[in-house]
Design a protein around this motif. Sequence first.
Motif, PDB file in Angstrom:
ATOM      1  N   VAL A  34       0.851  -1.190   0.000  1.00  0.00           N
ATOM      2  CA  VAL A  34       0.000   0.000   0.000  1.00  0.00           C
ATOM      3  C   VAL A  34       0.887   1.240   0.000  1.00  0.00           C
ATOM      4  O   VAL A  34       1.695   1.449   0.908  1.00  0.00           O
ATOM      5  CB  VAL A  34      -0.953   0.045   1.211  1.00  0.00           C
ATOM      6  CG1 VAL A  34      -1.967   1.174   1.034  1.00  0.00           C
ATOM      7  CG2 VAL A  34      -1.671  -1.291   1.392  1.00  0.00           C
ATOM      8  N   ALA A  35       0.733   2.048  -1.047  1.00  0.00           N
ATOM      9  CA  ALA A  35       1.534   3.257  -1.232  1.00  0.00           C
ATOM     10  C   ALA A  35       0.734   4.453  -0.741  1.00  0.00           C
ATOM     11  O   ALA A  35      -0.267   4.837  -1.351  1.00  0.00           O
ATOM     12  CB  ALA A  35       1.871   3.412  -2.714  1.00  0.00           C
ATOM     13  N   SER A  38      17.453   7.955  -4.559  1.00  0.00           N
ATOM     14  CA  SER A  38      18.024   7.120  -3.507  1.00  0.00           C
ATOM     15  C   SER A  38      18.226   5.691  -3.970  1.00  0.00           C
ATOM     16  O   SER A  38      17.570   5.218  -4.891  1.00  0.00           O
ATOM     17  CB  SER A  38      17.104   7.111  -2.293  1.00  0.00           C
ATOM     18  OG  SER A  38      16.949   8.394  -1.783  1.00  0.00           O
ATOM     19  N   ASP A  39      19.119   5.044  -3.275  1.00  0.00           N
ATOM     20  CA  ASP A  39      19.393   3.652  -3.577  1.00  0.00           C
ATOM     21  C   ASP A  39      18.464   2.789  -2.722  1.00  0.00           C
ATOM     22  O   ASP A  39      18.766   2.452  -1.591  1.00  0.00           O
ATOM     23  CB  ASP A  39      20.857   3.352  -3.250  1.00  0.00           C
ATOM     24  CG  ASP A  39      21.218   1.933  -3.633  1.00  0.00           C
ATOM     25  OD1 ASP A  39      20.356   1.234  -4.210  1.00  0.00           O
ATOM     26  OD2 ASP A  39      22.347   1.524  -3.336  1.00  0.00           O
ATOM     27  N   ASP A  96      13.078  -3.887  -1.886  1.00  0.00           N
ATOM     28  CA  ASP A  96      12.577  -4.977  -2.712  1.00  0.00           C
ATOM     29  C   ASP A  96      12.092  -6.179  -1.921  1.00  0.00           C
ATOM     30  O   ASP A  96      11.063  -6.767  -2.228  1.00  0.00           O
ATOM     31  CB  ASP A  96      13.721  -5.438  -3.614  1.00  0.00           C
ATOM     32  CG  ASP A  96      13.282  -5.450  -5.047  1.00  0.00           C
ATOM     33  OD1 ASP A  96      12.552  -4.504  -5.420  1.00  0.00           O
ATOM     34  OD2 ASP A  96      13.631  -6.415  -5.737  1.00  0.00           O
ATOM     35  N   SER A  97      12.840  -6.536  -0.891  1.00  0.00           N
ATOM     36  CA  SER A  97      12.466  -7.728  -0.131  1.00  0.00           C
ATOM     37  C   SER A  97      11.206  -7.461   0.697  1.00  0.00           C
ATOM     38  O   SER A  97      10.435  -8.380   0.965  1.00  0.00           O
ATOM     39  CB  SER A  97      13.618  -8.207   0.750  1.00  0.00           C
ATOM     40  OG  SER A  97      13.945  -7.216   1.674  1.00  0.00           O
ATOM     41  N   ALA A 137       9.344   6.493  -4.161  1.00  0.00           N
ATOM     42  CA  ALA A 137       9.788   5.211  -4.729  1.00  0.00           C
ATOM     43  C   ALA A 137       8.887   4.774  -5.871  1.00  0.00           C
ATOM     44  O   ALA A 137       8.820   3.581  -6.196  1.00  0.00           O
ATOM     45  CB  ALA A 137       9.804   4.137  -3.639  1.00  0.00           C
ATOM     46  N   ALA A 138       8.240   5.743  -6.495  1.00  0.00           N
ATOM     47  CA  ALA A 138       7.265   5.418  -7.542  1.00  0.00           C
ATOM     48  C   ALA A 138       7.819   4.450  -8.584  1.00  0.00           C
ATOM     49  O   ALA A 138       7.113   3.553  -9.047  1.00  0.00           O
ATOM     50  CB  ALA A 138       6.778   6.701  -8.205  1.00  0.00           C
ATOM     51  N   LYS A 139       9.092   4.628  -8.898  1.00  0.00           N
ATOM     52  CA  LYS A 139       9.696   3.813  -9.958  1.00  0.00           C
ATOM     53  C   LYS A 139       9.805   2.332  -9.615  1.00  0.00           C
ATOM     54  O   LYS A 139       9.849   1.500 -10.512  1.00  0.00           O
ATOM     55  CB  LYS A 139      11.111   4.331 -10.278  1.00  0.00           C
ATOM     56  CG  LYS A 139      11.099   5.573 -11.167  1.00  0.00           C
ATOM     57  CD  LYS A 139      12.521   5.969 -11.555  1.00  0.00           C
ATOM     58  CE  LYS A 139      13.287   6.427 -10.319  1.00  0.00           C
ATOM     59  NZ  LYS A 139      14.504   7.174 -10.617  1.00  0.00           N
ATOM     60  N   VAL A 140       9.871   2.026  -8.343  1.00  0.00           N
ATOM     61  CA  VAL A 140      10.095   0.626  -7.982  1.00  0.00           C
ATOM     62  C   VAL A 140       8.851  -0.060  -7.406  1.00  0.00           C
ATOM     63  O   VAL A 140       8.890  -1.232  -7.048  1.00  0.00           O
ATOM     64  CB  VAL A 140      11.282   0.475  -6.988  1.00  0.00           C
ATOM     65  CG1 VAL A 140      12.564   0.978  -7.612  1.00  0.00           C
ATOM     66  CG2 VAL A 140      11.016   1.182  -5.674  1.00  0.00           C
ATOM     67  N   LEU A 141       7.743   0.668  -7.345  1.00  0.00           N
ATOM     68  CA  LEU A 141       6.526   0.046  -6.798  1.00  0.00           C
ATOM     69  C   LEU A 141       5.933  -0.936  -7.809  1.00  0.00           C
ATOM     70  O   LEU A 141       5.946  -0.682  -9.010  1.00  0.00           O
ATOM     71  CB  LEU A 141       5.478   1.117  -6.479  1.00  0.00           C
ATOM     72  CG  LEU A 141       5.801   2.092  -5.359  1.00  0.00           C
ATOM     73  CD1 LEU A 141       4.671   3.105  -5.206  1.00  0.00           C
ATOM     74  CD2 LEU A 141       6.047   1.359  -4.050  1.00  0.00           C
ATOM     75  N   PRO A 142       5.388  -2.042  -7.315  1.00  0.00           N
ATOM     76  CA  PRO A 142       4.769  -2.992  -8.245  1.00  0.00           C
ATOM     77  C   PRO A 142       3.476  -2.408  -8.837  1.00  0.00           C
ATOM     78  O   PRO A 142       2.829  -1.565  -8.209  1.00  0.00           O
ATOM     79  CB  PRO A 142       4.464  -4.207  -7.367  1.00  0.00           C
ATOM     80  CG  PRO A 142       4.430  -3.695  -5.974  1.00  0.00           C
ATOM     81  CD  PRO A 142       5.331  -2.502  -5.914  1.00  0.00           C
TER      82      PRO A 142
END
Length: 143
Positions: free
Chosen positions: A28-29, A84-85, A92-93, A109-114
């Motif tokens: 949940v974002a 950010s890294d 991810d985990s 973190a929009a780029k890495v959200l599923p």
Amino acid sequence: MVYHTEAAAETVALGRTLSLYMKPGTVVAFSGDLGAGKTTMIKGVCVGLGVTETVKSPSFVIVTEYKGRIPVYHVDLYRLDERSDFDAFGLDSYLSGDGVCLIEWAERAAKVLPATAVHVRMTVTSSGRRIEVENLPGFGQIA
Ligand SMILES: Nc1ncnc2c1ncn2[C@@H]1O[C@H](COP(=O)(O)OP(=O)(O)OP(=O)(O)O)[C@@H](O)[C@H]1O
Ligand SMILES: [Mg+2]
């Protein structure tokens, strides 16, 4: 679905209701400005998931893990930015873990959200809070 709440307790109650539709792997974002009510709503989600620990915005840690009926990962990305890294702290985990992953300042973190992430967008209004809930399967649909 769009909701309006006039008091923090109503936002907690909405979070509790939403929790009924969450399961292992749900991400949940939460987005919205400082004080919009992200942590308040997460408190309700956590109550619904059986968390008995105190839920608060962590000041110096990025992730807090709570024991509920299923694990709950409370992530706060306030101190990070888009460059950010995210790998560095293992976002991810948490995103692909066995628990429910609740992310404050998720826009960072929009780029890495599923693609399956649920979105909760909160804004302050003159009468309280406007809360938009998107992409929570089963919620807001007539059976
Ligand atoms: N309708 C409402 N819904 C949620 N919170 C409300 C509402 N009305 C007033 N409040 C108050 O607004 C504040 C919201 O704070 P909260 O910590 O939940 O925001 P946040 O979005 O997590 O902020 P931050 O970005 O600093 O983490 C609380 O003090 C809460 O009591
Ligand atoms: Mg917060």
